[in-house]
Design a protein around this motif. Structure first.
Motif, mmCIF file in Angstrom:
data_model
loop_
_atom_site.group_PDB
_atom_site.id
_atom_site.type_symbol
_atom_site.label_atom_id
_atom_site.label_comp_id
_atom_site.label_asym_id
_atom_site.label_seq_id
_atom_site.Cartn_x
_atom_site.Cartn_y
_atom_site.Cartn_z
ATOM 1 N N GLY A 48 -16.790 -2.327 -3.166
ATOM 2 C CA GLY A 48 -16.680 -2.206 -4.613
ATOM 3 C C GLY A 48 -15.255 -2.049 -5.101
ATOM 4 N N ARG A 49 -15.118 -1.397 -6.267
ATOM 5 C CA ARG A 49 -13.818 -1.259 -6.917
ATOM 6 C C ARG A 49 -12.829 -0.459 -6.078
ATOM 7 N N VAL A 50 -13.325 0.531 -5.353
ATOM 8 C CA VAL A 50 -12.428 1.354 -4.529
ATOM 9 C C VAL A 50 -11.829 0.514 -3.406
ATOM 10 N N GLY A 51 -12.653 -0.285 -2.766
ATOM 11 C CA GLY A 51 -12.143 -1.174 -1.725
ATOM 12 C C GLY A 51 -11.153 -2.184 -2.271
ATOM 13 N N ASP A 52 -11.433 -2.693 -3.468
ATOM 14 C CA ASP A 52 -10.498 -3.640 -4.096
ATOM 15 C C ASP A 52 -9.135 -2.986 -4.311
ATOM 16 N N LYS A 53 -9.144 -1.727 -4.723
ATOM 17 C CA LYS A 53 -7.875 -1.017 -4.961
ATOM 18 C C LYS A 53 -7.112 -0.818 -3.648
ATOM 19 N N ILE A 54 -7.838 -0.504 -2.577
ATOM 20 C CA ILE A 54 -7.191 -0.362 -1.275
ATOM 21 C C ILE A 54 -6.558 -1.675 -0.842
ATOM 22 N N ARG A 55 -7.296 -2.770 -0.994
ATOM 23 C CA ARG A 55 -6.754 -4.086 -0.611
ATOM 24 C C ARG A 55 -5.554 -4.465 -1.476
ATOM 25 N N GLU A 56 -5.592 -4.061 -2.740
ATOM 26 C CA GLU A 56 -4.476 -4.351 -3.644
ATOM 27 C C GLU A 56 -3.168 -3.771 -3.122
ATOM 28 N N HIS A 57 -3.245 -2.562 -2.565
ATOM 29 C CA HIS A 57 -2.028 -1.896 -2.101
ATOM 30 C C HIS A 57 -1.695 -2.213 -0.639
ATOM 31 N N PHE A 58 -2.691 -2.178 0.228
ATOM 32 C CA PHE A 58 -2.425 -2.221 1.662
ATOM 33 C C PHE A 58 -2.579 -3.618 2.269
ATOM 34 N N ALA A 59 -3.236 -4.507 1.558
ATOM 35 C CA ALA A 59 -3.355 -5.887 2.035
ATOM 36 C C ALA A 59 -2.653 -6.846 1.081
ATOM 37 N N ALA A 60 -1.702 -6.330 0.310
ATOM 38 C CA ALA A 60 -0.910 -7.189 -0.568
ATOM 39 C C ALA A 60 -0.083 -8.159 0.265
ATOM 40 N N PRO A 61 0.224 -9.336 -0.260
ATOM 41 C CA PRO A 61 1.010 -10.307 0.512
ATOM 42 C C PRO A 61 2.395 -9.777 0.840
ATOM 43 N N MET A 62 2.844 -10.027 2.060
ATOM 44 C CA MET A 62 4.198 -9.669 2.478
ATOM 45 C C MET A 62 5.199 -10.591 1.803
ATOM 46 N N GLU A 63 6.274 -10.012 1.293
ATOM 47 C CA GLU A 63 7.288 -10.808 0.597
ATOM 48 C C GLU A 63 8.043 -11.702 1.574
ATOM 49 N N GLY A 64 8.391 -12.899 1.099
ATOM 50 C CA GLY A 64 9.294 -13.761 1.858
ATOM 51 C C GLY A 64 8.656 -14.581 2.950
ATOM 52 N N LEU A 65 7.323 -14.748 2.941
ATOM 53 C CA LEU A 65 6.669 -15.597 3.931
ATOM 54 C C LEU A 65 6.214 -16.901 3.272
ATOM 55 N N PRO A 66 6.093 -17.983 4.045
ATOM 56 C CA PRO A 66 5.747 -19.285 3.459
ATOM 57 C C PRO A 66 4.380 -19.302 2.787
ATOM 58 N N TRP A 67 3.427 -18.542 3.347
ATOM 59 C CA TRP A 67 2.127 -18.412 2.690
ATOM 60 C C TRP A 67 1.693 -16.954 2.787
ATOM 61 N N ASP A 68 0.636 -16.605 2.032
ATOM 62 C CA ASP A 68 0.226 -15.208 1.927
ATOM 63 C C ASP A 68 -0.268 -14.661 3.270
ATOM 64 N N GLU A 69 0.339 -13.569 3.697
ATOM 65 C CA GLU A 69 -0.129 -12.792 4.840
ATOM 66 C C GLU A 69 -0.065 -11.329 4.443
ATOM 67 N N ALA A 70 -1.132 -10.583 4.715
ATOM 68 C CA ALA A 70 -1.246 -9.200 4.276
ATOM 69 C C ALA A 70 -0.226 -8.302 4.964
ATOM 70 N N LYS A 71 0.219 -7.267 4.237
ATOM 71 C CA LYS A 71 1.133 -6.290 4.829
ATOM 72 C C LYS A 71 0.504 -5.633 6.061
ATOM 73 N N PHE A 72 -0.781 -5.263 5.933
ATOM 74 C CA PHE A 72 -1.490 -4.642 7.042
ATOM 75 C C PHE A 72 -2.838 -5.336 7.244
ATOM 76 N N THR A 73 -3.268 -5.390 8.479
ATOM 77 C CA THR A 73 -4.615 -5.854 8.796
ATOM 78 C C THR A 73 -5.545 -4.654 8.701
ATOM 79 N N LEU A 74 -6.522 -4.711 7.787
ATOM 80 C CA LEU A 74 -7.405 -3.582 7.526
ATOM 81 C C LEU A 74 -8.739 -3.757 8.251
ATOM 82 N N THR A 75 -9.180 -2.685 8.903
ATOM 83 C CA THR A 75 -10.488 -2.671 9.554
ATOM 84 C C THR A 75 -11.274 -1.498 9.014
ATOM 85 N N GLN A 76 -12.365 -1.783 8.284
ATOM 86 C CA GLN A 76 -13.173 -0.725 7.684
ATOM 87 C C GLN A 76 -14.280 -0.292 8.619
#
Length: 333
Positions: A48-76
């Motif tokens: 739900g919304r809480v998980g979306d907020k977590i992904r917003e912060h912790f799985a945001a795209p890493m800056e400076g890469l050719p395509w989107d890759e998350a800052k962290f790989t999350l395992t719930q």
């Protein structure tokens, strides 16, 4: 008789010292893949919304890469699964609806090194607010811990070459898989082969007053990188064309403040390409102030790995460059 009394006193003192010595609690060594975070929370919150907020912060795209890759790989995983060896995970985010309000970071709770973000609230809205408040600190704590974990792994087998010490009076903890490939008067190129390409670190210096005002800083960085690329980093042979590494023109690089070995620095992330040839990849550059020697030391890591995710490659280069140390007495040739 006196000798017997002496040894009795020695024994008593020893026993007293043992009783007073603080006990060190044993903590197992933490586990987990680099840049991975275990998220402990109920599945309905995660979806739900809480998980979306977590992904917003912790799985945001890493800056400076050719395509989107998350800052962290999350395992719930739900709380009931968080037991045994799972508790030894190096980076953990614990989120739960509870009767108390809490958002803080715990260190080495079950293993070492370990960071655990604990977020509790009575409502989903409260959890979301707490995530927003603590996420920047927690992202930094996770990232700093991962850098140290990577650097500790490097120390198991280090490159012994001394080109950086001799030319620039600096040292880096570089894994033994890397080799010095090219040296010039003010330039060192170190690289390693990977399955689909290569990873690279280059080092050089610039005069202390190389950059102008803040308004021209990014342009000055691009100009510096392109001139170094033209001098030292040729591209593949191409008939009737001059090829060398330049900064990708379509995207302005990201610039952040940084500090390495107590020296103020600028961190630059972006995309490189080869002039007149279809070849590109990510780079990260550190421009480090060295006022004692009236210079700026430039360290850059870049990767060529077509059709491959590059986050962890660039993370390794970042960890290597962040191990930089300025030597009090540079090694002379």
């Amino acid at each position: 008789m006196k000798k017997s009394v002496f040894w009795v006193l020695v024994g008593a003192i020893s026993l007293s010292a043992c009783k007073e010595a603080p006990k060190r609690e044993y903590k197992p060594e933490s586990i987990g893949a680099i840049n991975s975070v275990s998220v402990i929370m109920d599945t309905d919150l995660w979806e739900g919304r809480v998980g979306d907020k977590i992904r917003e912060h912790f799985a945001a795209p890493m800056e400076g890469l050719p395509w989107d890759e998350a800052k962290f790989t999350l395992t719930q995983m739900p709380e009931q699964v968080f037991s045994g060896a799972t508790k030894n995970t190096r980076a953990v985010l614990f989120v739960k609806k509870d009767s108390i309000e809490r958002a803080h970071i715990k260190t080495d709770l079950y293993a070492a090194p370990q960071k655990i973000g604990v977020i509790k609230s009575t409502t989903a809205d409260g959890l979301i607010a707490h995530i927003d408040s603590v996420a920047p600190r927690l992202v930094k704590a996770f990232k700093d811990q991962e850098i140290l974990a990577a650097q500790n792994r490097f120390r198991k087998s280090l490159n012994k070459e001394s080109a950086l010490q001799k030319k620039f009076g600096i040292s880096l903890n570089i894994p033994s898989a890397y080799r010095v490939g090219r040296e010039a008067d003010n330039f060192v190129w170190i690289d390693r082969q990977i399955r689909k390409g290569h990873m690279n670190i280059i080092a050089y210096t610039m005069p202390g007053e190389s950059f102008g005002t803040d308004s021209t800083f990014v342009k000055d960085i691009i100009r510096m990188r392109d001139s170094i690329g033209e001098l030292y980093i040729p591209g593949p042979d191409s008939p009737d064309k001059v090829t060398y590494m330049v900064t990708e023109k379509a995207f302005a690089p990201y610039v952040f403040p940084a500090e390495l070995d107590g020296h103020k620095a600028a961190e630059v992330r972006g995309i490189w390409e080869v002039k007149n040839y279809p070849m590109a990849g990510p780079f990260i550059t550190y421009i480090i102030n060295d006022p004692e020697n009236d210079r700026k030391v430039v360290l850059e890591g870049f990767t060529f790995a077509p059709s491959t995710e590059k986050r962890d490659y660039m993370f390794q280069l970042e960890a290597i460059m962040k191990s930089v140390r300025f030597l009090e007495t540079p090694v002379k040739e």
